[in-house]
Design an enzyme around this catalytic site. Structure first.
Site, PDB file in Angstrom:
ATOM      1  N   TYR A 240       0.839  -1.202   0.000  1.00 51.52           N
ATOM      2  CA  TYR A 240       0.000   0.000   0.000  1.00 51.52           C
ATOM      3  C   TYR A 240       0.879   1.261   0.000  1.00 51.52           C
ATOM      4  O   TYR A 240       0.622   2.219  -0.728  1.00 51.52           O
ATOM      5  CB  TYR A 240      -0.877  -0.071   1.252  1.00 51.52           C
ATOM      6  CG  TYR A 240      -1.896   1.007   1.440  1.00 51.52           C
ATOM      7  CD1 TYR A 240      -3.129   0.962   0.800  1.00 51.52           C
ATOM      8  CD2 TYR A 240      -1.649   2.075   2.312  1.00 51.52           C
ATOM      9  CE1 TYR A 240      -4.077   1.943   1.017  1.00 51.52           C
ATOM     10  CE2 TYR A 240      -2.597   3.059   2.533  1.00 51.52           C
ATOM     11  CZ  TYR A 240      -3.817   2.991   1.883  1.00 51.52           C
ATOM     12  OH  TYR A 240      -4.755   3.968   2.101  1.00 51.52           O
TER      13      TYR A 240
ATOM     14  N   LYS B   9       0.955   4.150  -2.812  1.00 50.88           N
ATOM     15  CA  LYS B   9       0.558   5.520  -2.462  1.00 50.88           C
ATOM     16  C   LYS B   9       1.678   6.522  -2.746  1.00 50.88           C
ATOM     17  O   LYS B   9       1.413   7.683  -3.059  1.00 50.88           O
ATOM     18  CB  LYS B   9       0.147   5.588  -0.981  1.00 50.88           C
ATOM     19  CG  LYS B   9      -1.174   4.873  -0.683  1.00 50.88           C
ATOM     20  CD  LYS B   9      -2.320   5.421  -1.522  1.00 50.88           C
ATOM     21  CE  LYS B   9      -3.688   5.084  -0.976  1.00 50.88           C
ATOM     22  NZ  LYS B   9      -4.778   5.500  -1.893  1.00 50.88           N
TER      23      LYS B   9
HETATM   24  P1  NAI Z   1     -13.593   2.402   1.733  1.00 46.33           P
HETATM   25  O1  NAI Z   1     -13.225   0.974   1.766  1.00 46.33           O
HETATM   26  O2  NAI Z   1     -14.643   2.898   2.658  1.00 46.33           O
HETATM   27  O3  NAI Z   1     -14.028   2.832   0.266  1.00 46.33           O
HETATM   28  C1  NAI Z   1     -13.310   2.434  -0.874  1.00 46.33           C
HETATM   29  C2  NAI Z   1     -14.278   2.230  -2.010  1.00 46.33           C
HETATM   30  O4  NAI Z   1     -13.506   1.857  -3.172  1.00 46.33           O
HETATM   31  C3  NAI Z   1     -15.266   1.088  -1.755  1.00 46.33           C
HETATM   32  O5  NAI Z   1     -16.592   1.543  -1.961  1.00 46.33           O
HETATM   33  C4  NAI Z   1     -14.873   0.011  -2.776  1.00 46.33           C
HETATM   34  O6  NAI Z   1     -15.966  -0.753  -3.275  1.00 46.33           O
HETATM   35  C5  NAI Z   1     -14.222   0.836  -3.860  1.00 46.33           C
HETATM   36  N1  NAI Z   1     -13.308   0.037  -4.673  1.00 46.33           N
HETATM   37  C6  NAI Z   1     -12.400  -0.877  -4.242  1.00 46.33           C
HETATM   38  N2  NAI Z   1     -11.739  -1.413  -5.275  1.00 46.33           N
HETATM   39  C7  NAI Z   1     -12.231  -0.823  -6.402  1.00 46.33           C
HETATM   40  C8  NAI Z   1     -11.939  -0.946  -7.778  1.00 46.33           C
HETATM   41  N3  NAI Z   1     -11.010  -1.808  -8.208  1.00 46.33           N
HETATM   42  N4  NAI Z   1     -12.626  -0.186  -8.651  1.00 46.33           N
HETATM   43  C9  NAI Z   1     -13.574   0.683  -8.237  1.00 46.33           C
HETATM   44  N5  NAI Z   1     -13.916   0.826  -6.924  1.00 46.33           N
HETATM   45  C10 NAI Z   1     -13.225   0.089  -6.016  1.00 46.33           C
HETATM   46  O7  NAI Z   1     -12.219   3.210   1.956  1.00 46.33           O
HETATM   47  P2  NAI Z   1     -11.945   4.749   2.303  1.00 46.33           P
HETATM   48  O8  NAI Z   1     -11.396   4.819   3.658  1.00 46.33           O
HETATM   49  O9  NAI Z   1     -13.109   5.578   1.948  1.00 46.33           O
HETATM   50  O10 NAI Z   1     -10.719   5.060   1.316  1.00 46.33           O
HETATM   51  C11 NAI Z   1     -10.822   5.876   0.172  1.00 46.33           C
HETATM   52  C12 NAI Z   1      -9.428   6.187  -0.317  1.00 46.33           C
HETATM   53  O11 NAI Z   1      -8.706   6.921   0.658  1.00 46.33           O
HETATM   54  C13 NAI Z   1      -8.574   4.932  -0.613  1.00 46.33           C
HETATM   55  O12 NAI Z   1      -7.759   5.185  -1.729  1.00 46.33           O
HETATM   56  C14 NAI Z   1      -7.742   4.810   0.632  1.00 46.33           C
HETATM   57  O13 NAI Z   1      -6.569   4.079   0.377  1.00 46.33           O
HETATM   58  C15 NAI Z   1      -7.485   6.263   0.934  1.00 46.33           C
HETATM   59  N6  NAI Z   1      -7.098   6.548   2.290  1.00 46.33           N
HETATM   60  C16 NAI Z   1      -8.006   6.426   3.299  1.00 46.33           C
HETATM   61  C17 NAI Z   1      -7.633   6.691   4.578  1.00 46.33           C
HETATM   62  C18 NAI Z   1      -8.602   6.693   5.688  1.00 46.33           C
HETATM   63  O14 NAI Z   1      -8.219   7.124   6.799  1.00 46.33           O
HETATM   64  N7  NAI Z   1      -9.856   6.256   5.487  1.00 46.33           N
HETATM   65  C19 NAI Z   1      -6.229   7.010   4.918  1.00 46.33           C
HETATM   66  C20 NAI Z   1      -5.378   7.205   3.781  1.00 46.33           C
HETATM   67  C21 NAI Z   1      -5.816   6.938   2.517  1.00 46.33           C
END
Ligand code: NAI
Length: 304
Positions: free
Chosen positions: A166, A170
């Site tokens: 990851y 990133k």
């Molecule tokens: P989450 O798991 O709640 O949402 C991620 C969404 O991406 C899900 O709805 C999932 O179905 C969708 N997804 C997964 N693989 C996919 C694909 N191949 N094609 C299309 N959609 C896909 O996660 P969250 O926390 O909302 O994360 C959003 C972004 O922020 C991610 O890139 C994560 O790595 C990043 N991030 C989040 C942090 C946090 O504190 N929540 C911290 C740092 C980065």
């Protein structure tokens, strides 16, 4: 100060069916954008798929009086990326804003990490951003307008135990952004990155409960709205955001030291002797291209 609106703009948000992406999609909808809600409907580890996640967000935007369409393609293939951008072009005739947000995790400490886990995480975050950004940028260039937000992470920028795949993905996004910034300067396309922290299903097992309560996706959405706005003229920057804290972070180059005159031999002992000044961050500043780094050896050119 002008209100930030997205009337007549089309915003694509990948992974917008849950968590952070959902809050961006809803806010774009409230502020007048036509929204493409992309979501594969996968679990946190990337397994499975469902149309529900994207459809529910589209319904919510429409109920609030906004405009939105669903797309269920995975960002992890070039074909998926094309289809996501074509959904915007077919439904709304444009692709002005792209938020690369879709993400998954497969955490293990490095020696336990399998090649499949490495490949899968890279394919969603880093290759995924390539897959969607390429057709989106092609369309933005034609209109001489675009805004792209990449989702990096403090895990990549600063490191975290058990997340080598990851972290690499990133940080890779920052390299991708840096080059696209240079290639997009003449085209009125601004690209920036965020390193967010917020409560979502991805962080519910890792954030301590008191922080999970405080750090809302709604704290991240304002930064994404700003970076995606026409008013924002900055490009190539990275911003930490969590719980109402916003700060710029950057890869910096320090002043350092020139040892010798370019033709004299430099030894390991010379490095040892000057180690204090070499590792010091004194004079550190962000550079805008590798070309700028050659400026540090300019004094050698005057020494013959
Ligand atoms: P989450 O798991 O709640 O949402 C991620 C969404 O991406 C899900 O709805 C999932 O179905 C969708 N997804 C997964 N693989 C996919 C694909 N191949 N094609 C299309 N959609 C896909 O996660 P969250 O926390 O909302 O994360 C959003 C972004 O922020 C991610 O890139 C994560 O790595 C990043 N991030 C989040 C942090 C946090 O504190 N929540 C911290 C740092 C980065």
């Amino acid at each position: 100060m002008s209100e930030i609106r997205f009337d007549n703009k089309v915003a694509i948000v990948t992974g917008a069916g849950a968590g952070l992406g959902k809050s961006y999609a809803l806010e774009f909808g409230r502020r007048g954008a036509k929204v493409v809600v992309n979501d594969l409907g996968a679990a946190v580890d990337g397994s499975g798929s469902s149309h529900n996640a994207a459809d529910l967000v589209v319904d919510e935007i429409k109920k609030a009086g906004g405009q939105a369409v669903s797309n269920y393609d995975s960002v992890s293939t070039a074909e998926g990326g094309e289809k996501i951008v074509n959904t915007a072009l077919d439904a709304f005739g444009s692709a002005d804003i792209l938020v690369n947000n879709a993400g998954i995790v497969r955490d293990h400490s490095f020696l336990k990490l399998t090649e499949d886990e490495w490949d899968l995480v890279i394919s969603v975050h880093l290759k995924g951003a390539y897959n969607v950004t390429k057709p989106a940028l092609a369309s933005m260039r034609e209109k001489n307008y675009g805004r792209v937000v990449f989702t990096s992470s403090g895990v990549g920028l600063y490191g975290n135990f058990g997340q080598a795949n990851y972290a690499a993905a990133k940080m890779g996004l920052i390299g991708l952004m840096n080059t696209l910034v240079i290639e997009s300067i003449k085209h009125n396309i601004k690209l920036n990155a965020i390193a967010p922290n917020a409560a979502s299903r991805m962080t519910e097992k890792v954030l301590p409960p008191p922080l999970f309560e405080k750090l809302k996706p709604e704290h991240i959405a304002p930064m994404v709205m700003w970076l995606a706005s026409e008013q924002n003229q900055d490009t190539g920057m990275i911003f930490n955001c969590m719980g109402g804290w916003y700060s710029r972070t950057a890869i910096m180059c320090a002043s350092g030291i020139i040892i010798g005159d370019g033709s004299s031999t430099v030894t390991a002992e010379d490095i040892q002797k000057n180690w204090g000044v070499i590792k010091s961050l004194e004079g550190a500043r962000p550079l805008t291209s590798i070309g700028e780094s050659f400026g540090y050896v300019a004094p050698l050119l005057s020494k013959q």
